[in-house]
Design a protein around this motif. Sequence first.
Motif, PDB file in Angstrom:
ATOM      1  N   THR A   7     112.406   3.836 -12.400  1.00 35.63           N
ATOM      2  CA  THR A   7     113.776   3.835 -12.908  1.00 35.63           C
ATOM      3  C   THR A   7     113.956   2.732 -13.933  1.00 35.63           C
ATOM      4  O   THR A   7     113.480   1.607 -13.759  1.00 35.63           O
ATOM      5  CB  THR A   7     114.769   3.615 -11.744  1.00 35.63           C
ATOM      6  N   THR A   8     114.644   3.044 -15.027  1.00 36.62           N
ATOM      7  CA  THR A   8     114.960   2.026 -16.022  1.00 36.62           C
ATOM      8  C   THR A   8     116.012   1.081 -15.469  1.00 36.62           C
ATOM      9  O   THR A   8     117.058   1.513 -14.981  1.00 36.62           O
ATOM     10  CB  THR A   8     115.481   2.672 -17.316  1.00 36.62           C
ATOM     11  N   VAL A   9     115.739  -0.214 -15.539  1.00 38.72           N
ATOM     12  CA  VAL A   9     116.665  -1.230 -15.033  1.00 38.72           C
ATOM     13  C   VAL A   9     117.487  -1.734 -16.214  1.00 38.72           C
ATOM     14  O   VAL A   9     117.065  -2.608 -16.970  1.00 38.72           O
ATOM     15  CB  VAL A   9     115.907  -2.382 -14.355  1.00 38.72           C
ATOM     16  N   GLU A  10     118.674  -1.167 -16.384  1.00 41.68           N
ATOM     17  CA  GLU A  10     119.486  -1.449 -17.564  1.00 41.68           C
ATOM     18  C   GLU A  10     120.002  -2.881 -17.609  1.00 41.68           C
ATOM     19  O   GLU A  10     120.270  -3.416 -18.688  1.00 41.68           O
ATOM     20  CB  GLU A  10     120.672  -0.467 -17.613  1.00 41.68           C
ATOM     21  N   ASN A  11     120.174  -3.523 -16.437  1.00 46.64           N
ATOM     22  CA  ASN A  11     120.765  -4.858 -16.431  1.00 46.64           C
ATOM     23  C   ASN A  11     119.738  -5.986 -16.481  1.00 46.64           C
ATOM     24  O   ASN A  11     120.083  -7.157 -16.370  1.00 46.64           O
ATOM     25  CB  ASN A  11     121.662  -5.039 -15.195  1.00 46.64           C
ATOM     26  N   PHE A  12     118.443  -5.645 -16.640  1.00 54.92           N
ATOM     27  CA  PHE A  12     117.417  -6.680 -16.779  1.00 54.92           C
ATOM     28  C   PHE A  12     117.526  -7.280 -18.178  1.00 54.92           C
ATOM     29  O   PHE A  12     117.631  -6.552 -19.170  1.00 54.92           O
ATOM     30  CB  PHE A  12     116.024  -6.085 -16.565  1.00 54.92           C
ATOM     31  N   LYS A  13     117.494  -8.609 -18.287  1.00 54.40           N
ATOM     32  CA  LYS A  13     117.693  -9.264 -19.575  1.00 54.40           C
ATOM     33  C   LYS A  13     116.497 -10.141 -19.942  1.00 54.40           C
ATOM     34  O   LYS A  13     116.008 -10.928 -19.133  1.00 54.40           O
ATOM     35  CB  LYS A  13     118.962 -10.132 -19.550  1.00 54.40           C
ATOM     36  N   ILE A  14     116.014  -9.971 -21.166  1.00 58.59           N
ATOM     37  CA  ILE A  14     115.036 -10.877 -21.760  1.00 58.59           C
ATOM     38  C   ILE A  14     115.805 -11.783 -22.710  1.00 58.59           C
ATOM     39  O   ILE A  14     116.419 -11.303 -23.677  1.00 58.59           O
ATOM     40  CB  ILE A  14     113.944 -10.112 -22.534  1.00 58.59           C
ATOM     41  N   VAL A  15     115.828 -13.090 -22.426  1.00 55.17           N
ATOM     42  CA  VAL A  15     116.678 -14.002 -23.207  1.00 55.17           C
ATOM     43  C   VAL A  15     115.851 -15.156 -23.763  1.00 55.17           C
ATOM     44  O   VAL A  15     114.772 -15.475 -23.264  1.00 55.17           O
ATOM     45  CB  VAL A  15     117.836 -14.560 -22.350  1.00 55.17           C
TER      46      VAL A  15
END
Length: 277
Positions: A7-15
């Motif tokens: 599943t695509t994890v839409e709320n994962f953030k690369i910052v």
Amino acid sequence: MAKAELTTVENFKIVTGMEAMDEELRAELEDELDDLDDDGGIDAKHIKIPSGGGKAFEVETDDPDDPEVMKEVTGVIIFTHRMNAYWAQKFGEAGEDGNINKNPDCSSMDGKQGINRETGEIRTCDTCPYNQFGSDGKGKACKNMRRLYIMMDNRPDIYLLTVPPTSIKDVNKALKKIMGQQHIPYSRMIVTFKLNVVENADKIKYSKVTLEKTGLLPEALYKTTAELRKAMKQSYESVAITTDDYKEAAPMEATPEVGPDGFMQAGDIQDGELPFD
């Protein structure tokens, strides 16, 4: 049997840590950072594996004396490479000069060619006598490891996890299976690392690293991690190998599952797995 879809994890953030800055200030800061000396390499915080069968990772923070204890580490592998290191003295023991040498006597950043630190001699790892099973009792005198550079959700830092000889085979098998069967680049996978406590034949407890798939990055973020991977691949060889990479938890033993090619991770490729070099 149908393969489980990730599943695509839409709320994962690369910052990067600069997202909230004013654009003008950010541009000025980046320009001034270019004025400083470039030390090369990759600036990363270390994820340490405990000795004696600990169940939690120690994750380096801005205070090196106060690591964050994490039972699970979830993130995206930005870049990985295998490496070898040989110390003439036993781990933790002093050499002939009375000092404990953190730097290996011979090392290889690609697991293929090693360089002797003192003489500059280049050796082929596959045929080197120190890289054969039995050269250090039951295991190898040369330690085969794999470095994983990881980014976690909403954290601007790069984290370095060095997979020790006791865990290489399982980690590589898990990655090859996902990449080979589901055709997903590792730089798009969100994975979770855990520690299992096991015993070797001598009843010595140690922590084995395991990896399991967690989800997929959104397409836009994958473009970012793919670019980061290319940048890291150009600079990783300047990150020195030390004893911080290798912590002796349990002696390795040759088993029928390990091939004669000198690397545990080479293994037999099955079920559409890809070679993971």
